[in-house]
Design a protein around this motif. Structure first.
Motif, mmCIF file in Angstrom:
data_model
loop_
_atom_site.group_PDB
_atom_site.id
_atom_site.type_symbol
_atom_site.label_atom_id
_atom_site.label_comp_id
_atom_site.label_asym_id
_atom_site.label_seq_id
_atom_site.Cartn_x
_atom_site.Cartn_y
_atom_site.Cartn_z
ATOM 1 N N PHE A 1 4.137 -15.432 -11.206
ATOM 2 C CA PHE A 1 3.621 -16.604 -11.908
ATOM 3 C C PHE A 1 4.434 -16.816 -13.175
ATOM 4 N N LEU A 2 4.984 -18.022 -13.321
ATOM 5 C CA LEU A 2 5.708 -18.369 -14.537
ATOM 6 C C LEU A 2 4.764 -19.171 -15.427
ATOM 7 N N ALA A 3 4.451 -18.607 -16.587
ATOM 8 C CA ALA A 3 3.487 -19.222 -17.506
ATOM 9 C C ALA A 3 4.207 -19.814 -18.713
ATOM 10 N N PRO A 4 3.648 -20.884 -19.267
ATOM 11 C CA PRO A 4 4.212 -21.422 -20.503
ATOM 12 C C PRO A 4 3.762 -20.578 -21.685
ATOM 13 N N PRO A 5 4.484 -20.636 -22.802
ATOM 14 C CA PRO A 5 4.044 -19.892 -23.984
ATOM 15 C C PRO A 5 2.712 -20.422 -24.523
ATOM 16 N N SER A 6 2.437 -21.714 -24.294
ATOM 17 C CA SER A 6 1.172 -22.316 -24.740
ATOM 18 C C SER A 6 0.951 -23.611 -23.978
ATOM 19 N N TRP A 7 -0.294 -24.104 -24.016
ATOM 20 C CA TRP A 7 -0.616 -25.388 -23.400
ATOM 21 C C TRP A 7 0.171 -26.515 -24.087
ATOM 22 N N GLU A 8 0.266 -26.461 -25.386
ATOM 23 C CA GLU A 8 0.976 -27.500 -26.147
ATOM 24 C C GLU A 8 2.450 -27.577 -25.737
ATOM 25 N N GLU B 1 -0.084 -37.448 -16.406
ATOM 26 C CA GLU B 1 -1.508 -37.103 -16.515
ATOM 27 C C GLU B 1 -1.990 -36.340 -15.286
ATOM 28 N N ARG B 2 -1.562 -36.773 -14.092
ATOM 29 C CA ARG B 2 -1.938 -36.051 -12.857
ATOM 30 C C ARG B 2 -1.370 -34.640 -12.888
ATOM 31 N N ARG B 3 -0.108 -34.503 -13.319
ATOM 32 C CA ARG B 3 0.517 -33.181 -13.372
ATOM 33 C C ARG B 3 -0.208 -32.256 -14.361
ATOM 34 N N LEU B 4 -0.643 -32.809 -15.492
ATOM 35 C CA LEU B 4 -1.374 -32.004 -16.477
ATOM 36 C C LEU B 4 -2.733 -31.575 -15.940
ATOM 37 N N ALA B 5 -3.401 -32.461 -15.215
ATOM 38 C CA ALA B 5 -4.694 -32.105 -14.626
ATOM 39 C C ALA B 5 -4.517 -30.967 -13.624
ATOM 40 N N VAL B 6 -3.481 -31.049 -12.797
ATOM 41 C CA VAL B 6 -3.203 -29.992 -11.824
ATOM 42 C C VAL B 6 -2.798 -28.707 -12.543
ATOM 43 N N ALA B 7 -2.060 -28.837 -13.640
ATOM 44 C CA ALA B 7 -1.600 -27.661 -14.390
ATOM 45 C C ALA B 7 -2.769 -26.811 -14.879
ATOM 46 N N ARG B 8 -3.861 -27.441 -15.267
ATOM 47 C CA ARG B 8 -5.039 -26.663 -15.713
ATOM 48 C C ARG B 8 -5.543 -25.761 -14.588
#
Length: 183
Positions: free
Chosen positions: A121-128, A146-153
């Motif tokens: 799993f490749l994770a971002p350093p933060s949501w921001e 917006e769709r990509r961000l919803a899926v990202a959660r």
């Protein structure tokens, strides 16, 4: 433990830098074999058929599914993506370690059909930071972002399903860590 090559699956939310990390790793180590996915998505600027993706239409994709030619496939952001089965099996049979760069749905399907695969799993350093990366691309309209961000959660919540987590704070560092896992 066997000496057989292992299938390594890299996944994580859209915009986390999967493609950037893989490209950096392969630039220094072109011997790492990366499966090329089929997609119904239109090419982005600079993407080439057979190199970045196999760009196919919906009818062709339906045939790949019907003929059992995909190891996994998923719908994401209005398009379909899938991993050609034969190429992966042929490379593993030849003794080559194989890397797949796919989404969460695909990673789950690979785990179900090939439980010996290592899921990374490749994770971002933060949501921001993830939001900044997605909006900074400038390749998609706001509704797609917006769709990509919803899926990202949802994807971020699935991190415990993976064998290893790498945090993408430095492309160079995470590419080196991924290379060690693939080998």
């Amino acid at each position: 433990m066997t000496d057989r090559p292992r299938l390594t699956v890299l996944s994580g939310p859209s915009g986390v830098g999967k493609s950037t990390v893989v490209a950096h790793m392969r630039k220094a180590h072109p011997e790492v074999w990366l499966s090329v996915s089929a997609t119904t998505r239109k090419p982005r600027p600079g993407e080439r058929h057979g190199v970045h993706y196999f760009f196919v239409d919906d009818e062709e994709f339906d045939k790949l599914i019907a003929n059992g030619e995909l190891l996994e496939w998923a719908r994401f952001a209005g398009n379909r993506y899938g991993t050609p089965r034969r190429a992966v099996q042929d490379r593993l049979a030849a003794g080559d370690p194989v890397l797949l760069e796919i989404d969460l749905q695909g990673a789950r399907l690979v785990r179900a059909s090939m439980p010996e695969a290592r899921l990374v799993f490749l994770a971002p350093p933060s949501w921001e930071e993830l939001v900044r990366r997605l909006t900074g691309r400038g390749t998609e309209p706001p509704e797609v972002i917006e769709r990509r961000l919803a899926v990202a959660r949802t994807e971020l919540a699935a991190e415990p399903e993976f064998d290893v987590t790498l945090v993408n704070t430095s492309v160079e560092a995470v590419a080196a860590e991924l290379l060690a896992l693939v080998r």
